[in-house]
Motif scaffolding. Structure first.
Motif, mmCIF file in Angstrom:
data_model
loop_
_atom_site.group_PDB
_atom_site.id
_atom_site.type_symbol
_atom_site.label_atom_id
_atom_site.label_comp_id
_atom_site.label_asym_id
_atom_site.label_seq_id
_atom_site.Cartn_x
_atom_site.Cartn_y
_atom_site.Cartn_z
ATOM 1 N N ASN A 44 -53.036 56.691 23.859
ATOM 2 C CA ASN A 44 -53.952 57.580 24.550
ATOM 3 C C ASN A 44 -55.177 57.733 23.660
ATOM 4 O O ASN A 44 -55.121 57.466 22.453
ATOM 5 C CB ASN A 44 -53.305 58.944 24.808
ATOM 6 C CG ASN A 44 -52.095 58.828 25.731
ATOM 7 O OD1 ASN A 44 -52.121 58.061 26.694
ATOM 8 N ND2 ASN A 44 -51.040 59.540 25.428
ATOM 9 N N GLU A 68 -47.249 53.504 24.146
ATOM 10 C CA GLU A 68 -48.529 53.664 24.840
ATOM 11 C C GLU A 68 -49.568 54.136 23.841
ATOM 12 O O GLU A 68 -49.241 54.659 22.776
ATOM 13 C CB GLU A 68 -48.426 54.729 25.940
ATOM 14 C CG GLU A 68 -48.119 56.106 25.374
ATOM 15 C CD GLU A 68 -48.378 57.278 26.307
ATOM 16 O OE1 GLU A 68 -49.103 57.117 27.305
ATOM 17 O OE2 GLU A 68 -47.875 58.367 26.009
ATOM 18 N N GLY A 128 -46.012 65.468 32.642
ATOM 19 C CA GLY A 128 -47.072 65.405 31.638
ATOM 20 C C GLY A 128 -46.615 65.916 30.274
ATOM 21 O O GLY A 128 -47.330 65.779 29.291
ATOM 22 N N LYS A 154 -40.977 64.527 27.479
ATOM 23 C CA LYS A 154 -41.679 64.194 28.726
ATOM 24 C C LYS A 154 -40.839 64.445 29.963
ATOM 25 O O LYS A 154 -41.378 64.682 31.041
ATOM 26 C CB LYS A 154 -42.119 62.732 28.686
ATOM 27 C CG LYS A 154 -43.245 62.481 27.690
ATOM 28 C CD LYS A 154 -44.043 61.244 28.042
ATOM 29 C CE LYS A 154 -45.273 61.105 27.164
ATOM 30 N NZ LYS A 154 -45.005 60.478 25.868
ATOM 31 N N GLU A 200 -48.640 68.235 22.628
ATOM 32 C CA GLU A 200 -48.558 68.104 21.162
ATOM 33 C C GLU A 200 -49.684 68.862 20.460
ATOM 34 O O GLU A 200 -49.545 69.332 19.327
ATOM 35 C CB GLU A 200 -48.639 66.625 20.746
ATOM 36 C CG GLU A 200 -47.424 65.786 21.112
ATOM 37 C CD GLU A 200 -47.605 65.078 22.430
ATOM 38 O OE1 GLU A 200 -48.279 65.624 23.341
ATOM 39 O OE2 GLU A 200 -47.071 63.962 22.567
ATOM 40 N N ARG A 213 -57.011 60.632 23.285
ATOM 41 C CA ARG A 213 -57.318 62.079 23.196
ATOM 42 C C ARG A 213 -56.086 62.734 22.605
ATOM 43 O O ARG A 213 -55.050 62.105 22.428
ATOM 44 C CB ARG A 213 -57.662 62.613 24.579
ATOM 45 C CG ARG A 213 -56.899 61.922 25.722
ATOM 46 C CD ARG A 213 -55.639 62.606 26.094
ATOM 47 N NE ARG A 213 -54.762 61.828 26.940
ATOM 48 C CZ ARG A 213 -53.464 62.047 27.004
ATOM 49 N NH1 ARG A 213 -52.898 62.944 26.239
ATOM 50 N NH2 ARG A 213 -52.694 61.342 27.793
ATOM 51 N N ASP A 215 -42.952 65.137 21.685
ATOM 52 C CA ASP A 215 -42.927 65.914 22.924
ATOM 53 C C ASP A 215 -41.703 65.547 23.740
ATOM 54 O O ASP A 215 -40.951 64.635 23.401
ATOM 55 C CB ASP A 215 -44.227 65.769 23.715
ATOM 56 C CG ASP A 215 -44.288 64.499 24.525
ATOM 57 O OD1 ASP A 215 -43.491 63.573 24.265
ATOM 58 O OD2 ASP A 215 -45.135 64.415 25.421
ATOM 59 N N TYR A 238 -53.981 58.307 19.950
ATOM 60 C CA TYR A 238 -52.621 58.835 20.092
ATOM 61 C C TYR A 238 -51.721 57.639 20.315
ATOM 62 O O TYR A 238 -51.891 56.920 21.299
ATOM 63 C CB TYR A 238 -52.607 59.779 21.291
ATOM 64 C CG TYR A 238 -51.269 60.229 21.848
ATOM 65 C CD1 TYR A 238 -50.245 59.339 22.167
ATOM 66 C CD2 TYR A 238 -51.037 61.574 22.100
ATOM 67 C CE1 TYR A 238 -49.042 59.772 22.698
ATOM 68 C CE2 TYR A 238 -49.836 62.016 22.648
ATOM 69 C CZ TYR A 238 -48.848 61.106 22.942
ATOM 70 O OH TYR A 238 -47.658 61.528 23.484
ATOM 71 N N GLY A 290 -52.700 64.782 22.414
ATOM 72 C CA GLY A 290 -51.600 64.913 23.365
ATOM 73 C C GLY A 290 -51.520 66.328 23.889
ATOM 74 O O GLY A 290 -51.889 67.281 23.211
HETATM 75 N N1 GLY Z 1 -47.703 64.562 25.795
HETATM 76 C C1 GLY Z 1 -48.047 63.311 26.326
HETATM 77 C C2 GLY Z 1 -49.454 63.076 26.528
HETATM 78 O O1 GLY Z 1 -50.309 63.860 26.190
HETATM 79 O O2 GLY Z 1 -49.770 62.012 27.043
#
Ligand code: GLY
Ligand code: AMP
Length: 425
Positions: free
Chosen positions: A285, A283, A226, A214, A292, A287, A212, A269, A289
Protein backbone atom coordinates in the motif's frame (compact mmCIF):
# COMPACT_ATOMS: atom_id res chain seq x y z
CA UNK A 1 3.47 25.40 10.54
CA UNK A 2 0.04 24.86 9.08
CA UNK A 3 -0.68 21.33 7.83
CA UNK A 4 -3.44 20.34 5.43
CA UNK A 5 -4.48 16.74 6.01
CA UNK A 6 -6.61 14.95 3.41
CA UNK A 7 -9.05 12.25 4.51
CA UNK A 8 -11.66 11.55 7.13
CA UNK A 9 -11.18 8.04 8.52
CA UNK A 10 -9.62 6.48 11.59
CA UNK A 11 -6.14 6.69 10.10
CA UNK A 12 -6.54 10.42 9.53
CA UNK A 13 -7.88 10.96 13.04
CA UNK A 14 -4.74 9.26 14.40
CA UNK A 15 -2.49 11.34 12.10
CA UNK A 16 -4.32 14.53 13.07
CA UNK A 17 -4.10 13.69 16.79
CA UNK A 18 -0.35 13.20 16.48
CA UNK A 19 0.20 16.22 14.22
CA UNK A 20 -1.67 18.43 16.68
CA UNK A 21 0.69 17.19 19.41
CA UNK A 22 3.78 17.93 17.31
CA UNK A 23 5.73 21.01 18.46
CA UNK A 24 6.36 22.00 14.82
CA UNK A 25 2.63 22.15 14.01
CA UNK A 26 0.53 25.17 14.95
CA UNK A 27 -2.62 24.35 12.99
CA UNK A 28 -4.19 21.41 11.18
CA UNK A 29 -6.84 21.88 8.52
CA UNK A 30 -8.54 18.64 7.45
CA UNK A 31 -10.63 17.83 4.39
CA UNK A 32 -13.18 16.47 4.98
CA UNK A 33 -12.34 15.25 8.51
CA UNK A 34 -14.90 13.78 10.90
CA UNK A 35 -16.31 14.72 14.33
CA UNK A 36 -13.30 13.23 16.13
CA UNK A 37 -10.82 15.07 13.91
CA UNK A 38 -12.78 18.28 14.54
CA UNK A 39 -11.50 18.18 18.14
CA UNK A 40 -7.96 18.85 16.87
CA UNK A 41 -8.39 20.44 13.44
CA UNK A 42 -10.51 22.83 11.45
CA UNK A 43 -12.53 20.59 9.15
CA UNK A 44 -13.48 21.79 5.67
CA UNK A 45 -16.13 19.88 3.77
CA UNK A 46 -14.18 19.04 0.64
CA UNK A 47 -14.22 15.31 -0.18
CA UNK A 48 -10.95 13.35 -0.23
CA UNK A 49 -11.62 12.42 -3.88
CA UNK A 50 -12.60 15.91 -5.06
CA UNK A 51 -9.27 16.70 -6.71
CA UNK A 52 -10.24 20.14 -8.04
CA UNK A 53 -11.80 21.09 -4.70
CA UNK A 54 -8.65 20.02 -2.84
CA UNK A 55 -6.38 21.99 -5.19
CA UNK A 56 -8.46 25.09 -4.59
CA UNK A 57 -8.42 24.47 -0.84
CA UNK A 58 -4.61 24.22 -0.88
CA UNK A 59 -4.38 27.51 -2.83
CA UNK A 60 -6.70 29.18 -0.32
CA UNK A 61 -5.03 27.82 2.81
CA UNK A 62 -1.36 27.92 1.70
CA UNK A 63 -0.25 25.13 4.10
CA UNK A 64 3.47 24.47 4.61
CA UNK A 65 2.81 20.71 4.39
CA UNK A 66 0.06 18.60 2.83
CA UNK A 67 -0.41 15.03 4.09
CA UNK A 68 -2.57 12.75 1.94
CA UNK A 69 -4.11 9.96 4.06
CA UNK A 70 -6.08 7.64 1.73
CA UNK A 71 -4.98 5.81 -1.41
CA UNK A 72 -7.75 6.86 -3.79
CA UNK A 73 -6.66 10.52 -4.28
CA UNK A 74 -3.02 9.35 -4.60
CA UNK A 75 -3.97 6.88 -7.34
CA UNK A 76 -5.96 9.72 -8.98
CA UNK A 77 -2.80 11.88 -9.11
CA UNK A 78 -3.55 14.44 -6.38
CA UNK A 79 0.07 14.56 -5.15
CA UNK A 80 1.39 15.25 -8.68
CA UNK A 81 -0.94 18.19 -9.12
CA UNK A 82 -0.18 19.66 -5.69
CA UNK A 83 3.58 19.33 -6.31
CA UNK A 84 3.20 21.00 -9.69
CA UNK A 85 1.82 24.01 -7.81
CA UNK A 86 4.82 24.06 -5.49
CA UNK A 87 3.34 22.54 -2.31
CA UNK A 88 5.34 20.25 0.00
CA UNK A 89 3.40 16.99 -0.16
CA UNK A 90 3.69 13.79 1.85
CA UNK A 91 2.22 11.06 -0.38
CA UNK A 92 3.43 9.49 -3.63
CA UNK A 93 2.79 10.63 -7.18
CA UNK A 94 0.38 8.69 -9.36
CA UNK A 95 3.05 6.56 -11.05
CA UNK A 96 4.36 5.32 -7.67
CA UNK A 97 0.83 4.91 -6.26
CA UNK A 98 0.23 2.25 -8.94
CA UNK A 99 1.94 -0.07 -6.49
CA UNK A 100 -1.36 -0.08 -4.60
CA UNK A 101 -3.68 0.94 -7.45
CA UNK A 102 -2.94 -2.15 -9.50
CA UNK A 103 -2.12 -5.48 -7.92
CA UNK A 104 -1.06 -6.82 -11.30
CA UNK A 105 1.45 -3.93 -11.68
CA UNK A 106 2.71 -4.56 -8.14
CA UNK A 107 3.22 -8.27 -8.81
CA UNK A 108 5.05 -7.59 -12.07
CA UNK A 109 7.31 -5.08 -10.36
CA UNK A 110 8.00 -7.53 -7.51
CA UNK A 111 8.95 -10.19 -10.03
CA UNK A 112 11.23 -7.72 -11.84
CA UNK A 113 12.85 -6.58 -8.56
CA UNK A 114 13.24 -10.11 -7.15
CA UNK A 115 11.04 -9.27 -4.15
CA UNK A 116 9.81 -12.47 -2.44
CA UNK A 117 6.07 -12.95 -3.02
CA UNK A 118 3.53 -15.65 -3.87
CA UNK A 119 3.62 -17.26 -7.33
CA UNK A 120 0.96 -15.57 -9.48
CA UNK A 121 -0.79 -15.22 -12.83
CA UNK A 122 -2.95 -12.31 -13.99
CA UNK A 123 -6.05 -12.90 -16.12
CA UNK A 124 -8.77 -10.97 -17.89
CA UNK A 125 -10.33 -14.05 -19.53
CA UNK A 126 -12.56 -16.11 -17.19
CA UNK A 127 -11.82 -19.42 -18.95
CA UNK A 128 -8.06 -18.93 -18.63
CA UNK A 129 -8.51 -17.92 -14.99
CA UNK A 130 -10.47 -21.13 -14.41
CA UNK A 131 -7.79 -23.24 -16.08
CA UNK A 132 -5.11 -21.67 -13.87
CA UNK A 133 -7.17 -22.32 -10.72
CA UNK A 134 -7.82 -25.96 -11.71
CA UNK A 135 -4.15 -26.51 -12.50
CA UNK A 136 -2.92 -25.09 -9.22
CA UNK A 137 -5.65 -26.50 -6.97
CA UNK A 138 -6.84 -25.21 -3.58
CA UNK A 139 -6.18 -23.45 -1.28
CA UNK A 140 -5.76 -20.59 -3.70
CA UNK A 141 -6.16 -16.80 -3.62
CA UNK A 142 -8.15 -14.67 -6.10
CA UNK A 143 -7.74 -10.88 -6.08
CA UNK A 144 -9.41 -8.05 -7.95
CA UNK A 145 -6.47 -6.13 -9.42
CA UNK A 146 -7.85 -2.63 -8.75
CA UNK A 147 -8.74 -0.78 -5.57
CA UNK A 148 -11.41 -2.50 -3.48
CA UNK A 149 -10.98 -1.02 0.03
CA UNK A 150 -9.28 -4.15 1.33
CA UNK A 151 -12.21 -6.38 0.38
CA UNK A 152 -11.22 -7.60 -3.09
CA UNK A 153 -9.34 -10.71 -1.93
CA UNK A 154 -10.82 -14.20 -1.69
CA UNK A 155 -8.75 -16.86 0.04
CA UNK A 156 -10.53 -19.98 -1.22
CA UNK A 157 -10.35 -23.40 0.43
CA UNK A 158 -11.76 -25.12 -2.63
CA UNK A 159 -11.45 -24.75 -6.38
CA UNK A 160 -15.16 -24.10 -7.02
CA UNK A 161 -15.22 -21.08 -4.68
CA UNK A 162 -12.13 -19.66 -6.36
CA UNK A 163 -13.54 -20.14 -9.86
CA UNK A 164 -16.86 -18.54 -8.87
CA UNK A 165 -15.02 -15.58 -7.31
CA UNK A 166 -12.82 -15.05 -10.38
CA UNK A 167 -15.78 -15.27 -12.77
CA UNK A 168 -17.82 -12.91 -10.62
CA UNK A 169 -15.01 -10.34 -10.50
CA UNK A 170 -14.31 -10.58 -14.24
CA UNK A 171 -18.02 -10.17 -15.03
CA UNK A 172 -17.83 -6.84 -13.16
CA UNK A 173 -20.33 -7.99 -10.54
CA UNK A 174 -18.41 -7.67 -7.31
CA UNK A 175 -15.86 -4.89 -7.73
CA UNK A 176 -16.78 -3.08 -10.95
CA UNK A 177 -13.74 -1.99 -12.96
CA UNK A 178 -11.39 -3.00 -10.15
CA UNK A 179 -12.24 -6.62 -10.99
CA UNK A 180 -11.73 -6.42 -14.77
CA UNK A 181 -8.37 -8.07 -14.21
CA UNK A 182 -7.77 -10.72 -11.55
CA UNK A 183 -4.56 -11.89 -9.92
CA UNK A 184 -4.49 -15.56 -8.98
CA UNK A 185 -1.95 -16.42 -6.32
CA UNK A 186 -0.50 -19.37 -4.54
CA UNK A 187 -1.80 -19.40 -0.93
CA UNK A 188 0.94 -18.52 1.54
CA UNK A 189 0.84 -19.98 5.03
CA UNK A 190 2.14 -18.22 8.13
CA UNK A 191 1.63 -15.26 10.43
CA UNK A 192 0.95 -11.85 8.91
CA UNK A 193 2.42 -8.50 9.89
CA UNK A 194 2.57 -4.97 8.54
CA UNK A 195 5.91 -3.29 7.91
CA UNK A 196 5.63 0.42 7.20
CA UNK A 197 8.30 2.81 5.99
CA UNK A 198 8.53 6.56 5.63
CA UNK A 199 10.17 6.96 2.24
CA UNK A 200 11.79 9.98 0.65
CA UNK A 201 13.57 9.12 -2.57
CA UNK A 202 16.40 6.75 -1.64
CA UNK A 203 16.01 7.24 2.11
CA UNK A 204 13.82 4.61 3.78
CA UNK A 205 12.96 5.01 7.46
CA UNK A 206 11.24 1.96 9.02
CA UNK A 207 8.39 2.50 11.46
CA UNK A 208 8.00 0.07 14.34
CA UNK A 209 6.15 -3.11 13.41
CA UNK A 210 2.42 -3.66 13.66
CA UNK A 211 -0.12 -6.33 12.93
CA UNK A 212 -3.75 -6.04 11.96
CA UNK A 213 -6.66 -8.45 11.92
CA UNK A 214 -8.36 -8.31 8.53
CA UNK A 215 -10.98 -11.03 9.03
CA UNK A 216 -14.36 -10.08 10.48
CA UNK A 217 -14.71 -12.74 13.18
CA UNK A 218 -12.75 -14.01 16.16
CA UNK A 219 -10.02 -16.50 15.34
CA UNK A 220 -9.44 -14.71 11.99
CA UNK A 221 -12.54 -16.34 10.50
CA UNK A 222 -15.14 -14.87 8.16
CA UNK A 223 -14.79 -12.42 5.27
CA UNK A 224 -11.93 -9.96 4.88
CA UNK A 225 -12.64 -6.39 5.95
CA UNK A 226 -10.69 -3.15 5.89
CA UNK A 227 -9.26 -4.16 9.31
CA UNK A 228 -10.88 -5.07 12.65
CA UNK A 229 -8.05 -4.19 15.00
CA UNK A 230 -4.29 -3.79 15.24
CA UNK A 231 -1.41 -3.51 17.63
CA UNK A 232 2.16 -2.32 17.68
CA UNK A 233 4.83 -3.56 18.07
CA UNK A 234 4.18 -7.02 16.61
CA UNK A 235 6.33 -9.49 18.57
CA UNK A 236 6.66 -11.76 15.50
CA UNK A 237 8.75 -9.07 13.77
CA UNK A 238 12.14 -9.54 15.39
CA UNK A 239 14.98 -7.11 14.59
CA UNK A 240 16.43 -9.72 12.18
CA UNK A 241 13.15 -10.07 10.29
CA UNK A 242 12.75 -6.32 10.19
CA UNK A 243 16.18 -6.05 8.55
CA UNK A 244 15.31 -8.76 6.00
CA UNK A 245 12.08 -6.96 5.10
CA UNK A 246 13.95 -3.66 4.66
CA UNK A 247 16.71 -5.16 2.51
CA UNK A 248 14.82 -7.75 0.43
CA UNK A 249 11.43 -6.06 0.10
CA UNK A 250 11.36 -2.30 0.75
CA UNK A 251 14.68 -1.25 -0.81
CA UNK A 252 14.37 -3.31 -4.01
CA UNK A 253 10.77 -2.25 -4.72
CA UNK A 254 11.56 1.45 -4.20
CA UNK A 255 14.60 1.06 -6.46
CA UNK A 256 12.51 -0.72 -9.11
CA UNK A 257 9.98 2.11 -9.08
CA UNK A 258 12.79 4.61 -9.47
CA UNK A 259 14.15 2.72 -12.47
CA UNK A 260 10.72 3.21 -14.01
CA UNK A 261 10.98 6.93 -13.34
CA UNK A 262 8.69 6.94 -10.30
CA UNK A 263 10.31 8.45 -7.25
CA UNK A 264 8.52 7.57 -4.01
CA UNK A 265 7.74 10.11 -1.28
CA UNK A 266 5.26 8.88 1.31
CA UNK A 267 4.43 5.76 3.28
CA UNK A 268 5.30 2.36 1.87
CA UNK A 269 3.24 -0.33 3.55
CA UNK A 270 4.37 -3.91 2.99
CA UNK A 271 1.90 -6.58 4.06
CA UNK A 272 4.13 -9.53 4.97
CA UNK A 273 3.51 -13.24 5.47
CA UNK A 274 6.15 -14.89 7.65
CA UNK A 275 6.42 -18.20 5.81
CA UNK A 276 8.69 -21.19 6.48
CA UNK A 277 10.88 -19.78 3.72
CA UNK A 278 11.13 -16.30 5.16
CA UNK A 279 9.08 -13.11 4.82
CA UNK A 280 7.05 -12.82 1.60
CA UNK A 281 5.06 -9.85 0.36
CA UNK A 282 1.28 -10.12 0.30
CA UNK A 283 0.63 -6.60 -0.91
CA UNK A 284 1.94 -3.07 -1.02
CA UNK A 285 0.00 0.00 0.00
CA UNK A 286 1.16 3.57 -0.50
CA UNK A 287 -0.23 5.10 2.72
CA UNK A 288 -0.43 4.34 6.41
CA UNK A 289 -2.44 1.23 7.30
CA UNK A 290 -5.84 1.61 8.83
CA UNK A 291 -6.08 0.59 11.68
CA UNK A 292 -2.29 0.08 12.09
CA UNK A 293 -1.83 3.86 12.06
CA UNK A 294 -3.82 4.24 15.28
CA UNK A 295 -1.48 2.21 17.56
CA UNK A 296 1.58 3.49 15.68
CA UNK A 297 0.63 7.13 16.27
CA UNK A 298 -0.20 6.44 19.91
CA UNK A 299 3.35 5.09 20.36
CA UNK A 300 5.29 7.57 18.22
CA UNK A 301 7.17 10.09 20.35
CA UNK A 302 8.86 12.07 17.57
CA UNK A 303 7.46 15.25 16.05
CA UNK A 304 5.34 13.78 13.21
CA UNK A 305 5.00 17.13 11.44
CA UNK A 306 8.77 17.58 11.31
CA UNK A 307 9.37 14.02 10.03
CA UNK A 308 6.74 14.20 7.28
CA UNK A 309 7.90 17.67 6.19
CA UNK A 310 11.49 16.40 6.02
CA UNK A 311 10.29 13.50 3.85
CA UNK A 312 8.29 15.83 1.61
CA UNK A 313 11.30 18.13 1.20
CA UNK A 314 13.76 15.26 0.65
CA UNK A 315 15.87 15.83 3.72
CA UNK A 316 14.91 12.73 5.66
CA UNK A 317 18.48 11.42 5.84
CA UNK A 318 19.73 11.19 9.43
CA UNK A 319 16.28 11.49 11.02
CA UNK A 320 15.44 8.85 13.62
CA UNK A 321 12.14 7.97 15.22
CA UNK A 322 11.51 7.58 18.95
CA UNK A 323 8.86 5.17 20.22
CA UNK A 324 7.07 4.52 23.47
CA UNK A 325 8.36 1.08 24.51
CA UNK A 326 4.88 0.00 25.53
CA UNK A 327 2.39 -1.81 23.29
CA UNK A 328 -0.61 -0.04 21.82
CA UNK A 329 -3.67 -2.01 20.78
CA UNK A 330 -6.66 -0.76 18.80
CA UNK A 331 -10.04 -2.49 18.64
CA UNK A 332 -12.16 -1.37 15.69
CA UNK A 333 -15.84 -0.95 16.46
CA UNK A 334 -18.04 -1.45 13.40
CA UNK A 335 -21.69 -1.05 12.53
CA UNK A 336 -23.36 -4.45 12.92
CA UNK A 337 -23.67 -5.91 9.42
CA UNK A 338 -20.35 -4.54 8.08
CA UNK A 339 -18.77 -5.43 5.62
CA UNK A 340 -22.30 -6.00 4.28
CA UNK A 341 -25.25 -3.63 4.65
CA UNK A 342 -25.94 -1.83 7.94
CA UNK A 343 -28.20 0.87 9.30
CA UNK A 344 -26.73 4.38 9.54
CA UNK A 345 -27.67 7.16 11.93
CA UNK A 346 -27.65 5.12 15.17
CA UNK A 347 -26.79 7.19 18.25
CA UNK A 348 -23.42 6.41 19.82
CA UNK A 349 -23.07 7.33 23.48
CA UNK A 350 -20.39 6.87 26.11
CA UNK A 351 -17.32 7.90 24.06
CA UNK A 352 -16.13 10.21 26.84
CA UNK A 353 -16.53 7.35 29.35
CA UNK A 354 -14.44 5.05 27.14
CA UNK A 355 -11.71 7.70 27.15
CA UNK A 356 -12.04 8.24 30.89
CA UNK A 357 -11.37 4.50 31.27
CA UNK A 358 -7.92 4.94 29.73
CA UNK A 359 -8.41 4.53 25.98
CA UNK A 360 -8.03 7.01 23.13
CA UNK A 361 -10.98 6.86 20.75
CA UNK A 362 -10.21 7.54 17.10
CA UNK A 363 -13.24 8.28 14.97
CA UNK A 364 -13.71 6.78 11.49
CA UNK A 365 -17.29 6.46 10.17
CA UNK A 366 -18.99 8.88 12.54
CA UNK A 367 -21.10 11.96 11.90
CA UNK A 368 -22.68 14.59 14.09
CA UNK A 369 -26.47 14.89 13.91
CA UNK A 370 -28.41 17.30 16.11
CA UNK A 371 -25.54 17.43 18.57
CA UNK A 372 -25.08 13.67 18.93
CA UNK A 373 -22.54 11.31 17.38
CA UNK A 374 -24.03 8.71 15.02
CA UNK A 375 -22.56 5.99 12.80
CA UNK A 376 -22.13 6.92 9.15
CA UNK A 377 -19.80 4.17 7.92
CA UNK A 378 -18.82 0.54 8.40
CA UNK A 379 -15.76 0.99 10.56
CA UNK A 380 -16.77 3.57 13.12
CA UNK A 381 -14.37 3.87 16.08
CA UNK A 382 -10.86 2.72 16.96
CA UNK A 383 -10.60 2.22 20.71
CA UNK A 384 -6.85 2.34 21.36
CA UNK A 385 -4.97 1.70 24.60
CA UNK A 386 -1.39 1.40 25.84
CA UNK A 387 -0.08 -1.36 28.10
CA UNK A 388 3.19 -2.88 29.27
CA UNK A 389 2.57 -5.81 26.91
CA UNK A 390 -0.10 -6.92 24.43
CA UNK A 391 -2.20 -8.59 27.12
CA UNK A 392 -2.36 -5.50 29.31
CA UNK A 393 -3.08 -3.16 26.37
CA UNK A 394 -5.83 -5.56 25.32
CA UNK A 395 -7.26 -5.63 28.83
CA UNK A 396 -7.46 -1.83 29.04
CA UNK A 397 -8.98 -1.49 25.55
CA UNK A 398 -11.73 -4.05 26.18
CA UNK A 399 -12.48 -2.78 29.70
CA UNK A 400 -12.85 0.76 28.28
CA UNK A 401 -15.08 -0.54 25.49
CA UNK A 402 -17.59 -1.78 28.05
CA UNK A 403 -18.41 1.91 28.65
CA UNK A 404 -19.53 2.39 25.05
CA UNK A 405 -23.27 2.90 24.78
CA UNK A 406 -24.14 1.70 21.30
CA UNK A 407 -26.33 -1.42 21.13
CA UNK A 408 -25.96 -1.70 17.33
CA UNK A 409 -22.19 -2.09 17.32
CA UNK A 410 -19.95 -5.04 16.61
CA UNK A 411 -16.32 -5.72 17.44
CA UNK A 412 -13.97 -8.67 17.69
CA UNK A 413 -13.23 -9.89 21.19
CA UNK A 414 -9.76 -11.30 20.51
CA UNK A 415 -7.60 -8.58 18.97
CA UNK A 416 -3.96 -9.41 19.74
CA UNK A 417 -4.53 -13.11 20.47
CA UNK A 418 -1.60 -14.40 18.42
CA UNK A 419 0.84 -12.01 20.06
CA UNK A 420 -0.52 -12.87 23.51
CA UNK A 421 0.02 -16.58 22.80
CA UNK A 422 3.57 -15.74 21.78
CA UNK A 423 4.11 -13.62 24.91
CA UNK A 424 2.86 -16.38 27.15
CA UNK A 425 4.96 -19.16 25.61
N1 GLY B 1 -5.02 -2.57 7.58
C1 GLY B 1 -4.91 -2.85 6.22
C2 GLY B 1 -4.78 -1.71 5.34
O1 GLY B 1 -4.69 -0.58 5.75
O2 GLY B 1 -4.74 -1.94 4.14
P1 AMP C 1 -4.16 -8.05 0.32
O1 AMP C 1 -5.17 -6.95 0.20
O2 AMP C 1 -3.50 -8.45 -0.95
O3 AMP C 1 -3.20 -7.88 1.47
O4 AMP C 1 -4.98 -9.29 0.85
C1 AMP C 1 -5.82 -9.20 1.98
C2 AMP C 1 -5.59 -10.39 2.87
O5 AMP C 1 -5.79 -11.61 2.15
C3 AMP C 1 -4.18 -10.49 3.40
O6 AMP C 1 -4.02 -9.70 4.53
C4 AMP C 1 -4.08 -11.96 3.70
O7 AMP C 1 -4.70 -12.28 4.93
C5 AMP C 1 -4.86 -12.58 2.59
N1 AMP C 1 -3.96 -12.94 1.48
C6 AMP C 1 -3.63 -12.17 0.43
N2 AMP C 1 -2.79 -12.81 -0.40
C7 AMP C 1 -2.58 -14.01 0.13
C8 AMP C 1 -1.78 -15.15 -0.26
N3 AMP C 1 -1.09 -15.17 -1.39
N4 AMP C 1 -1.80 -16.23 0.56
C9 AMP C 1 -2.54 -16.24 1.69
N5 AMP C 1 -3.30 -15.20 2.11
C10 AMP C 1 -3.33 -14.11 1.35
Amino acid sequence: MKVLLIGGGGREHALCWKLKRSPSVSEVVCAPGNPGIAQDARCVSVGAEDIQGLLQLARDEQPQLIVVGPEVPLVMGLADQLRDEGFAVYGPNQAAAELEGSKSFAKQLMAEAGVPTAKFETHTDPDLAETCIRNWGAPIVVKASGLAAGKGVIVADDVDTAIAAARDMLAGNSFGDAGSQVVIEECLIGEEASCLFIVSGDVILPLDSSQDHKALLDGDKGPNTGGMGAYSPAPCITPDISEIVLETIARPIIAALKRRGAEFIGTLYAGIMLTENGPKTLEFNVRFGDPECQPLMQRLQSDLGEVLLAAAEKRLDGIQLAWDARTSLCVVVTSDGYPGAFEKGQTIGGIADVEAAGATVFHAGTAQQNGVIVNSGGRVLGVTALGEDVRSAQKTAYAALKKLDWPGCFYRKDIGYRAIAREEN
